[in-house]
Design a protein around this motif. Structure first.
Motif, PDB file in Angstrom:
ATOM      1  N   PRO A  40       0.816  -1.222   0.000  1.00  0.00           N
ATOM      2  CA  PRO A  40       0.000   0.000   0.000  1.00  0.00           C
ATOM      3  C   PRO A  40       0.852   1.275   0.000  1.00  0.00           C
ATOM      4  CG  PRO A  40      -0.240  -1.253   2.067  1.00  0.00           C
ATOM      5  CD  PRO A  40       0.851  -1.882   1.302  1.00  0.00           C
ATOM      6  N   GLN A  41       2.201   1.133   0.002  1.00  0.00           N
ATOM      7  CA  GLN A  41       3.079   2.312   0.077  1.00  0.00           C
ATOM      8  C   GLN A  41       3.140   3.114  -1.230  1.00  0.00           C
ATOM      9  OE1 GLN A  41       4.161  -0.123   2.414  1.00  0.00           O
ATOM     10  NE2 GLN A  41       5.900   0.721   3.567  1.00  0.00           N
ATOM     11  N   THR A  42       2.783   2.488  -2.338  1.00  0.00           N
ATOM     12  CA  THR A  42       2.932   3.178  -3.628  1.00  0.00           C
ATOM     13  C   THR A  42       1.614   3.164  -4.392  1.00  0.00           C
ATOM     14  OG1 THR A  42       3.508   1.194  -4.885  1.00  0.00           O
ATOM     15  CG2 THR A  42       5.324   2.350  -3.802  1.00  0.00           C
ATOM     16  N   GLU A  43       1.534   4.086  -5.323  1.00  0.00           N
ATOM     17  CA  GLU A  43       0.389   4.163  -6.235  1.00  0.00           C
ATOM     18  C   GLU A  43       0.247   2.843  -6.995  1.00  0.00           C
ATOM     19  OE1 GLU A  43      -2.800   5.948  -7.307  1.00  0.00           O
ATOM     20  OE2 GLU A  43      -1.305   7.093  -6.150  1.00  0.00           O
ATOM     21  N   ALA A  44       1.381   2.387  -7.553  1.00  0.00           N
ATOM     22  CA  ALA A  44       1.374   1.136  -8.336  1.00  0.00           C
ATOM     23  C   ALA A  44       0.895  -0.033  -7.492  1.00  0.00           C
ATOM     24  CB  ALA A  44       2.781   0.864  -8.871  1.00  0.00           C
ATOM     25  N   GLY A  45       1.390  -0.099  -6.260  1.00  0.00           N
ATOM     26  CA  GLY A  45       1.001  -1.195  -5.381  1.00  0.00           C
ATOM     27  C   GLY A  45      -0.467  -1.133  -5.010  1.00  0.00           C
ATOM     28  N   ARG A  46      -0.931   0.086  -4.681  1.00  0.00           N
ATOM     29  CA  ARG A  46      -2.336   0.241  -4.286  1.00  0.00           C
ATOM     30  C   ARG A  46      -3.275  -0.168  -5.417  1.00  0.00           C
ATOM     31  NH1 ARG A  46      -0.063   4.721  -1.508  1.00  0.00           N
ATOM     32  NH2 ARG A  46      -0.397   6.136  -3.263  1.00  0.00           N
ATOM     33  N   LYS A  47      -2.871   0.178  -6.654  1.00  0.00           N
ATOM     34  CA  LYS A  47      -3.703  -0.158  -7.811  1.00  0.00           C
ATOM     35  C   LYS A  47      -3.842  -1.690  -7.932  1.00  0.00           C
ATOM     36  CE  LYS A  47      -3.124   2.639 -11.365  1.00  0.00           C
ATOM     37  NZ  LYS A  47      -2.427   3.192 -12.568  1.00  0.00           N
ATOM     38  N   ILE A  48      -2.739  -2.372  -7.817  1.00  0.00           N
ATOM     39  CA  ILE A  48      -2.779  -3.839  -7.919  1.00  0.00           C
ATOM     40  C   ILE A  48      -3.617  -4.423  -6.781  1.00  0.00           C
ATOM     41  CG2 ILE A  48      -1.406  -5.976  -7.906  1.00  0.00           C
ATOM     42  CD1 ILE A  48      -0.541  -4.451 -10.268  1.00  0.00           C
ATOM     43  N   LEU A  49      -3.363  -3.925  -5.563  1.00  0.00           N
ATOM     44  CA  LEU A  49      -4.057  -4.491  -4.388  1.00  0.00           C
ATOM     45  C   LEU A  49      -5.570  -4.265  -4.471  1.00  0.00           C
ATOM     46  CD1 LEU A  49      -1.592  -3.594  -1.487  1.00  0.00           C
ATOM     47  CD2 LEU A  49      -2.135  -5.886  -2.355  1.00  0.00           C
ATOM     48  N   ALA A  50      -5.968  -3.148  -5.061  1.00  0.00           N
ATOM     49  CA  ALA A  50      -7.402  -2.872  -5.178  1.00  0.00           C
ATOM     50  C   ALA A  50      -8.077  -3.952  -6.024  1.00  0.00           C
ATOM     51  CB  ALA A  50      -7.616  -1.491  -5.796  1.00  0.00           C
ATOM     52  N   GLU A  51      -7.369  -4.377  -7.075  1.00  0.00           N
ATOM     53  CA  GLU A  51      -7.949  -5.397  -7.954  1.00  0.00           C
ATOM     54  C   GLU A  51      -7.691  -6.809  -7.451  1.00  0.00           C
ATOM     55  OE1 GLU A  51      -6.795  -4.837 -12.072  1.00  0.00           O
ATOM     56  OE2 GLU A  51      -6.851  -2.650 -11.773  1.00  0.00           O
ATOM     57  N   HIS A  52      -6.481  -7.037  -6.900  1.00  0.00           N
ATOM     58  CA  HIS A  52      -6.093  -8.377  -6.430  1.00  0.00           C
ATOM     59  C   HIS A  52      -5.507  -8.291  -5.020  1.00  0.00           C
ATOM     60  CE1 HIS A  52      -5.596  -8.411 -10.891  1.00  0.00           C
ATOM     61  NE2 HIS A  52      -6.326  -9.517 -10.771  1.00  0.00           N
ATOM     62  N   PRO A  53      -6.369  -8.258  -4.023  1.00  0.00           N
ATOM     63  CA  PRO A  53      -5.862  -8.101  -2.638  1.00  0.00           C
ATOM     64  C   PRO A  53      -4.883  -9.219  -2.250  1.00  0.00           C
ATOM     65  CG  PRO A  53      -8.276  -7.930  -2.726  1.00  0.00           C
ATOM     66  CD  PRO A  53      -7.834  -8.376  -4.072  1.00  0.00           C
ATOM     67  N   ASP A  54      -4.991 -10.386  -2.888  1.00  0.00           N
ATOM     68  CA  ASP A  54      -4.112 -11.504  -2.538  1.00  0.00           C
ATOM     69  C   ASP A  54      -2.994 -11.705  -3.556  1.00  0.00           C
ATOM     70  OD1 ASP A  54      -5.624 -12.048  -0.297  1.00  0.00           O
ATOM     71  OD2 ASP A  54      -6.999 -13.366  -1.404  1.00  0.00           O
ATOM     72  N   SER A  55      -2.684 -10.697  -4.343  1.00  0.00           N
ATOM     73  CA  SER A  55      -1.667 -10.840  -5.380  1.00  0.00           C
ATOM     74  C   SER A  55      -0.348 -11.386  -4.828  1.00  0.00           C
ATOM     75  CB  SER A  55      -1.408  -9.480  -6.032  1.00  0.00           C
ATOM     76  OG  SER A  55      -0.220  -9.527  -6.791  1.00  0.00           O
ATOM     77  N   PRO A  56       0.220 -12.425  -5.477  1.00  0.00           N
ATOM     78  CA  PRO A  56       1.524 -12.945  -5.035  1.00  0.00           C
ATOM     79  C   PRO A  56       2.674 -12.036  -5.452  1.00  0.00           C
ATOM     80  CG  PRO A  56       0.814 -14.126  -6.997  1.00  0.00           C
ATOM     81  CD  PRO A  56      -0.300 -13.163  -6.649  1.00  0.00           C
ATOM     82  N   GLY A  57       2.363 -11.008  -6.253  1.00  0.00           N
ATOM     83  CA  GLY A  57       3.405 -10.094  -6.693  1.00  0.00           C
ATOM     84  C   GLY A  57       4.208 -10.646  -7.858  1.00  0.00           C
ATOM     85  N   SER A  58       5.075  -9.794  -8.406  1.00  0.00           N
ATOM     86  CA  SER A  58       5.976 -10.191  -9.490  1.00  0.00           C
ATOM     87  C   SER A  58       7.123  -9.214  -9.497  1.00  0.00           C
ATOM     88  CB  SER A  58       5.254 -10.146 -10.835  1.00  0.00           C
ATOM     89  OG  SER A  58       5.069  -8.795 -11.230  1.00  0.00           O
ATOM     90  N   LEU A  59       8.208  -9.587 -10.164  1.00  0.00           N
ATOM     91  CA  LEU A  59       9.354  -8.695 -10.240  1.00  0.00           C
ATOM     92  C   LEU A  59       8.949  -7.394 -10.934  1.00  0.00           C
ATOM     93  CD1 LEU A  59      12.064  -9.148  -9.014  1.00  0.00           C
ATOM     94  CD2 LEU A  59      12.879 -10.116 -11.153  1.00  0.00           C
ATOM     95  N   GLY A  60       8.092  -7.512 -11.944  1.00  0.00           N
ATOM     96  CA  GLY A  60       7.625  -6.329 -12.662  1.00  0.00           C
ATOM     97  C   GLY A  60       6.940  -5.330 -11.746  1.00  0.00           C
ATOM     98  N   ILE A  61       6.043  -5.844 -10.894  1.00  0.00           N
ATOM     99  CA  ILE A  61       5.335  -4.961  -9.958  1.00  0.00           C
ATOM    100  C   ILE A  61       6.319  -4.342  -8.961  1.00  0.00           C
ATOM    101  CG2 ILE A  61       3.599  -4.875  -8.115  1.00  0.00           C
ATOM    102  CD1 ILE A  61       2.235  -7.315  -9.531  1.00  0.00           C
ATOM    103  N   ALA A  62       7.237  -5.168  -8.464  1.00  0.00           N
ATOM    104  CA  ALA A  62       8.201  -4.684  -7.466  1.00  0.00           C
ATOM    105  C   ALA A  62       9.090  -3.592  -8.052  1.00  0.00           C
ATOM    106  CB  ALA A  62       9.039  -5.840  -6.938  1.00  0.00           C
TER     107      ALA A  62
END
Lengths: 458, 458
Positions: free
Chosen positions: A187-209
């Motif tokens: 939730p610290q970044t705009e990019a992260g918040r956007k992903i979390l809004a759509e996929h609260p359980d996202s496992p993440g990826s290097l691209g997102i990080a």
């Protein structure tokens, strides 16, 4: 007694990094601005990198002096030892002479601190207060945490959520060195918040990080971003390995026929092989330099040479690279450091010009090699390093079939102390072969919509 | 540039082990048969140890030649580096000169392979096919697995059930080297079956694991048993560390005022300090040798000097030792290697004769020291090693208060890569201080029912 380790004194730590651009017959093409498709200038990188590193990124100078402060920190583990693999030679009953450069002696356990320390130094000098980065397997995040700690810089590591959960020891290592490790998406970044809004359980990826870390650096003037491979300055910093290895091989009285390293983005391979390529360029030697990639991510052996993004989201400039496409998602092999879709510009140009070789190794073969190595030599390699071991074993077996001596040097780029769960998966038979079909490759490549490399560069 | 590592060449690996018995003013008392309370002869040990090791156990020779095969394997990591702790000195702003011998460079990550390799060699020579042992934290089991693999010996490690469950990476490390790791108590032995019948969910203990390993060795003629500390021959093997350190301190142009090592059963401390004690005996030096134990298991500082069993079940001969009683159960601190009720005979006699010193450090102080060290020096120490770091820091602070130089040498006996969960417990505030009350100590000692040491030995 047979000599096992060929060592150097601290005053033999190289005084300069080798920039291969000066010796390349065809220089790498410039990175492009994705919007205009025009070459980007140094100023485009200024919001996230200090000027000293940007200058190194575009430098044509053959040698770049290593600051004394950086060499002083290098003394904590450098020069790293060169081993003669007596145990492995015996196990393979080969006439080959096998040597390995062992980078697992660094505090973070891999070659990554060679550039992390340099990058932290230049950022400190530029008055930066904090560095952000991403990490998957954790090797790079650990190295940067260690380096930032030394210079009193803050370090914020966006760690792919699934790795964060699966590799708590890596996270703790970074914490021990004072870094803040944030599971990504966050939730610290705009990019992260956007992903979390759509996929609260996202496992993440290097691209997102990467997106999260770059956003933090771009939006905070006190914060810069740092990358652990791919870019020219990162590859250049790693050449301390090859320069030391040349001196050590001289002490051993041999010249390698083949120099091998695992390949993710290129820094490991470049660091060992570029100084040997210099011997080819300057002294007319004919040393074969061989990059080993996983069959699950075969950009060098089956990819295309064209412009592509360095990240999977499309935030970076376009880089001339061998690539499988920035949207390519490799199988979840345990060698996380080799799961990268493209190759750095320097290595790609060299491959295109047939000045280096590449081959692919399946993860089953890589773990077979790693376990054989651990039992013969003692050291348990990281899953990434096992790919180099596998290629070295192939070469040694060929030498045996030919009944001829062959001098093999490979980079044992890190230990596997934080990757024992990968060995567990191998022992329990959970691992699969990942041979991609031609259809898989064609399909990945057909999705690439970035510019082709102009013919004149070939 | 300041020199950080003082290194030696492989041909400087010691050619002999130092047996301190030859120089001790009062020789250690003989072990007793618990049934007869008469001194045991070498034949009592023959069912579980090879004769070469039994001879070393009772030897009065000052120097014991190291077999060439053992020295050859030592080249895989020896000579280990001696570090000047520039970072720690700066962090403490102390006039002290701090040095540490770093044993984490061995494949198993601690000093334990120094004796494991020797023990495996002599067992192989004696025609033994398999070695059993117990392991708690896993350092010793790893070292013996590595050593047995080298000589093609089977290795069966009885690992305390709770550690087996909590430290899967240690188990996997042993598996990678080909060892069989059995959670103890196990159905494989009479001792294990008896425990399991009464407590099917028993978490195990080092005492039970020793019983299982010794039973296997005693009942199978092809199988021997191996111990990682306490016994004279084990301590003697470790003296390669101190002998190297003397040469390295000479190269640094300094003589230590104090030599420090963590204390569990004594092998770590003996290995570094005995060759320096030799300088006291033979050259009239006055080097203070300081053993650091945890406050939760303070046999050296608060125990009694008397005969006691080496194990907690009472299977071994009676050994003259500083002890808290073989039934003493120390708190579950993370430095598992230091949770041992007694001290080896050699070290106990030296302490009794006031030729060495001891102090106790709480685990909170030890982790504070370890984290400070990791941030200043890079290397993350094992929880056991943190005790030595803590004592070194105390000495350095004293030197600062006095405003005088003090030369401090300590043994950084292993890295913490497999112990990061201990750091997690520290960071999350879960750790407690473990200061024992005088009542606790009196109560433990009052339970000891083994023979007193005759006055004539004092």
């Amino acid at each position: 007694m047979k000599q096992t380790k060929i060592t150097l004194e601290e005053n033999e730590i190289p005084e300069r990094w080798y920039n291969i651009v000066a010796d390349m017959p065809n220089k790498p093409l410039p990175p492009l601005n994705p919007a205009t498709q025009e070459p980007i200038g140094p100023e485009a990188l200024a919001p996230i990198f200090p000027m000293a590193l940007i200058e190194q990124e575009v430098s044509q100078d053959r040698w770049i002096p290593i600051p004394e402060e950086v060499r002083q920190i290098y003394t904590s583990w450098r020069p790293s030892p060169l081993y003669r693999a007596h145990g492995l030679e015996k196990a393979l009953d080969t006439p080959a002479h096998i040597y390995y450069k062992y980078e697992g002696v660094s505090p973070a356990g891999s070659h990554k601190p060679n550039t992390a320390v340099a990058q932290a130094f230049y950022n400190k000098q530029a008055g930066v207060k904090r560095i952000t980065t991403e990490t998957g397997a954790g090797q790079w995040g650990s190295a940067l945490s260690y380096a930032c700690q030394h210079f009193g810089l803050g370090c914020e590591v966006y760690m792919v959520r699934i790795s964060y959960d699966q590799k708590p020891y890596r996270k703790l290592m970074m914490n021990t060195w004072g870094a803040e490790v944030i599971p990504s998406p966050s939730p610290q970044t705009e990019a992260g918040r956007k992903i979390l809004a759509e996929h609260p359980d996202s496992p993440g990826s290097l691209g997102i990080a990467i997106s999260e870390a770059m956003e933090r650096a771009a939006t905070d003037p006190d914060t810069n971003y740092s990358l652990g491979s791919v870019l020219n300055h990162v590859l250049t910093h790693q050449t301390v390995m090859g320069q030391e290895a040349i001196k050590q091989m001289e002490k051993a009285g041999e010249l390698p026929d083949v120099v091998i390293a695992p390949f993710g983005g290129g820094s490991n391979f470049a660091g060992l092989s570029f100084p040997f390529l210099r011997m080819n360029f300057a002294e007319g030697q004919n040393i074969r330099c061989l990059a080993t990639e996983p069959t699950s991510c075969p950009k060098l052996t089956r990819g295309v040479f064209r412009y592509d993004f360095g990240d999977s989201i499309g935030m970076t400039p376009l880089i001339p690279m061998y690539t499988l496409g920035h949207n390519f998602v490799p199988a979840k092999i345990h060698a996380g450091g080799l799961r990268y879709h493209g190759a750095g510009a320097l290595v790609s140009q060299l491959l295109h010009d047939k000045l280096i070789d590449a081959e692919a190794v399946d993860q089953i073969e890589s773990f077979e090699a790693g376990v054989l190595f651990a039992r013969a030599e003692g050291i348990i390699p990281a899953p990434e390093a096992n790919h180099g071991v596998a290629s070295a074993i192939r070469e040694a077996k060929e030498a045996k079939e030919e009944g001829k001596k062959r001098v093999i040097l490979f980079n044992l780029c890190g230990h596997g102390h934080f990757d024992m769960s990968a060995y567990e998966a191998y022992f329990s038979g959970e691992l699969h072969r990942h041979e991609l079909s031609q259809q898989d490759i064609d399909s990945a490549i057909s999705e690439i919509d970035t510019p082709e490399i102009p013919d004149t560069a070939a």
